[in-house]
Design an enzyme around this catalytic site. Sequence first.
Site, PDB file in Angstrom:
ATOM      1  N   ASP A  72     -15.044  -2.236  25.051  1.00 18.61           N
ATOM      2  CA  ASP A  72     -13.866  -2.885  25.631  1.00 18.61           C
ATOM      3  C   ASP A  72     -13.670  -4.240  24.938  1.00 18.61           C
ATOM      4  O   ASP A  72     -14.527  -4.687  24.171  1.00 18.61           O
ATOM      5  CB  ASP A  72     -14.102  -3.065  27.139  1.00 18.61           C
ATOM      6  CG  ASP A  72     -12.818  -3.345  27.919  1.00 18.61           C
ATOM      7  OD1 ASP A  72     -11.724  -3.282  27.319  1.00 18.61           O
ATOM      8  OD2 ASP A  72     -12.920  -3.607  29.124  1.00 18.61           O
ATOM      9  N   GLU A 120     -10.132  -6.175  20.705  1.00 14.58           N
ATOM     10  CA  GLU A 120      -8.921  -6.369  19.892  1.00 14.58           C
ATOM     11  C   GLU A 120      -9.123  -7.329  18.699  1.00 14.58           C
ATOM     12  O   GLU A 120      -8.410  -7.148  17.713  1.00 14.58           O
ATOM     13  CB  GLU A 120      -7.772  -6.872  20.782  1.00 14.58           C
ATOM     14  CG  GLU A 120      -7.269  -5.865  21.781  1.00 14.58           C
ATOM     15  CD  GLU A 120      -8.261  -5.607  22.925  1.00 14.58           C
ATOM     16  OE1 GLU A 120      -8.271  -4.483  23.443  1.00 14.58           O
ATOM     17  OE2 GLU A 120      -9.019  -6.520  23.283  1.00 14.58           O
ATOM     18  N   ASP A 178      -5.260  -1.787  30.570  1.00 13.87           N
ATOM     19  CA  ASP A 178      -5.157  -2.312  31.929  1.00 13.87           C
ATOM     20  C   ASP A 178      -3.788  -2.046  32.543  1.00 13.87           C
ATOM     21  O   ASP A 178      -2.924  -2.935  32.600  1.00 13.87           O
ATOM     22  CB  ASP A 178      -5.450  -3.814  31.928  1.00 13.87           C
ATOM     23  CG  ASP A 178      -6.871  -4.126  31.482  1.00 13.87           C
ATOM     24  OD1 ASP A 178      -7.697  -3.200  31.495  1.00 13.87           O
ATOM     25  OD2 ASP A 178      -7.142  -5.278  31.124  1.00 13.87           O
TER      26      ASP A 178
END
Length: 846
Positions: free
Chosen positions: A461, A464, A537
């Site tokens: 997670d 990015e 999300d």
Amino acid sequence: SNFKKLFLSLQVYLFVCSQVLLQVEIYEIEGNIFRLKIDEASPLRARYKVPDVLIKEPTTKRLFISHKEAGILVLSSVNEDYKLQVTSNPFQVELQSKGETVMSMNSNGLLYFEHLQPPPSDRKSTVQNEEAASDSSKEKQEDLGLWQEKFGNFLDIKAHGPTSVGMDFSLHGYDHVYGIPQHTETLLLKNTSDGDAYRLYNLDIFGHKIHEKIGIYGSVPLLLAHKPNRTSGIFWLNSSETLVDISTKAVHTPSRSAAETAKQRAVPLTDVRWMSESGIIDVFLLMGPTAFDTFKQFAQLTGTQALPPLFSLGYHQCRWNYEDEQDVKAVDAGFDAHDIPYDVIWLDIEHTDGKRYFTWDKQKFQNPRKMQEHLRKKKRKLVVIVDPHIKVDPSYTLYAQAKEKGYFVKDRNGQDFEGISWPGPSCYPDFTNPEVRKWYADQFAFKTYKASTNILFVWNDMNEPSVFKGAELTMQKDAVHYNNWEHREVHNLYGFYQQMATAEGLIRRSSGKERPFVLTRSFFAGSQKYGAVWTGDNTADWSYLKISIPMLLTINMAGISFCGADVGGFIGDPEPELLVRWYQAGAYQPFFRGHSNMESKRREPWLFGEKNTQIIRRAIRERYVLLPYLYTLFYRAHTAAEPVMRSLWIEFPEKMETFDVENEYMLGKQVSYSLGFDLNIFEVVWKPFCPGFVFLQIPVFQRGGTVIPLKTTAGKSTEWMIDISYELHVALDTEACAIGELYIDDGHSFQYLHKKQFLYRKFTFCKNILSSSCIDESGQYHTTCVVERVIILGFGKHPTSVTQTLLSCSDGKKTEVVFTYDTKTSVLTLENIALSVDADWEICIS
């Protein structure tokens, strides 16, 4: 001039800014692919070229010069199916197929290429001050502005100056374009002439809004265009921030009809403009001509979907966070108590020792190995989160090792880049460095990752990468990576590389024997080779359930079949009906995980009243019954690059009424899912673009002319279901025929690949005979499972007798089969037939 002269590629030189020479290379690649590369002929330093995404350097085919005149060169493929007309002034390339122009490049003259320049003489002082120098000379001030840019309070120092590139492409006859995930947008890409361009820039956007073109967690720079007789694709291989502008219009051209030569006809034309901050122009033109051809062409370049372990296609239960070992065991027991199947329970960041990954909270998880052994006995798995940020703490082994070895991304001054994330001050491994990836993969070894076992798998997670208090909550673009490349050039690859290293680590810990499971939030072209992705999300709202379908369809088009959306919505508290509907939707999507935020109320499937528990239980159990079919689809994705989840236009390419449908989709060729109400009946229905579908439930349709393999019942998890028998659902088409496949292997190892330990069967119904035969004779896998039941949908009359014959027996003895026939629904059910899955046999109906 010898027009038969042989060329492997074409090189053209262009001048920009009156002085700088650009080199243009054009290649034909095996399989109806063309490649166009534009780079500076003699740059001051090498420009960034994306590595590791292509599975190999493509082999070029031969192009012939078929025509040449002043300023124009025409190249032909060997079979002359394709021609490339290159015009020098103005520079344009037109790609023709059998006399028809399919695509043209730079026809609008929007090619640009910011060449590398020597830095301003006073740039050094500018970098030191990190402020724009006050200068009386306006010209000097503008010169400095090329080398730095402010974003809020952040100053971006461009070490090598402006380096952006861009080009336009015209798609002739197309007005339906798709792809370029990831955005919370409609399936059909919109015109951007009156608004924002589609942005490809991986960002952590909590609670991303609906119908926005801003980039979110992943980027795949692949655009597909479709019209009734052709599908084409553009793959823009660039990992820096990229914008895509789309404009569709009607162009009037002379009619080709002899009777209407004087008339004009309107032909759609879609212009697509790609703009990237850095790198070179490296673009692949996928010529199809069918959608499935373009999928294979993209996979030929970037790889196919990894075959997932079977357990990962089951249901996953996740929350931020399950509190401790007792909580994990209680949730696990709850599924058994309520007779709901599940395969994996997940642990978020709170399971670690102070957000130090590869560790355990010693108070909450005092004996994690024992907890895993408890799950193993239940035939279930554990997934833990491993984010890329590493807590700045000299006593933390992972940090100390990476610090000592120089493995962190650097800032522009050569120090370790430090940002804020969940642990507080954090550093970020430079996954672009192969040595760092190897070191990171080694962290998953059982002796290194203490208390981990082979039922533990991984969730990447925040990759990015997410950087709290950073520009756009990500890493500064002037951070420095391996080989002195700036972060601006590699940004969209960061998560891709972490997932690559993680998957390699899980394979290596098993000495290459076991398939990994790795879920990643950030992704790029080629991420399909390493595992699964999800849409990030989302919010517990009906609009997010609705938008999840076009988002997942778009990701599937981009080669990543193993994808899903958090069931129920990550943020907020879904009303019971929304949660129920989301489970019904998720049960028919490739990756099936329930997940929620730590501030959301607990939402295990049995917490919403018995009626809702029943509906959710049925949806999850339907998923488990469907697993043989779903696993077969993933084998097709792995071997033939066929997306698991498909837009209707892919299966019905001539039916324009399907081109913008986004609330209904195909699961493989045989099953259609539609957002709607839950019913439980068999009914033959007809659609204007389908030969005939049988309505099952949720609502789910089985396509006429297909055979779907199912398990006869669901088990507690996939591992409990190995020996459960099969049933076949045969839906007849208008010719009373049907066909289907079943793929089986051990579900977890690479033996299917290295030892041919697989079974691949074909089921055919024709002339009232259902037969089973082998598709691939090299398969060596054997199973004791049998086909126990066959349900034939749309059988036109009551049979007088049904017999079965095991063709592998020497005597070919026929045996009577017990059957029932429902005249109202035309459903014929064959019971207790017990025919081996791995044997040749046939059932005759008379």
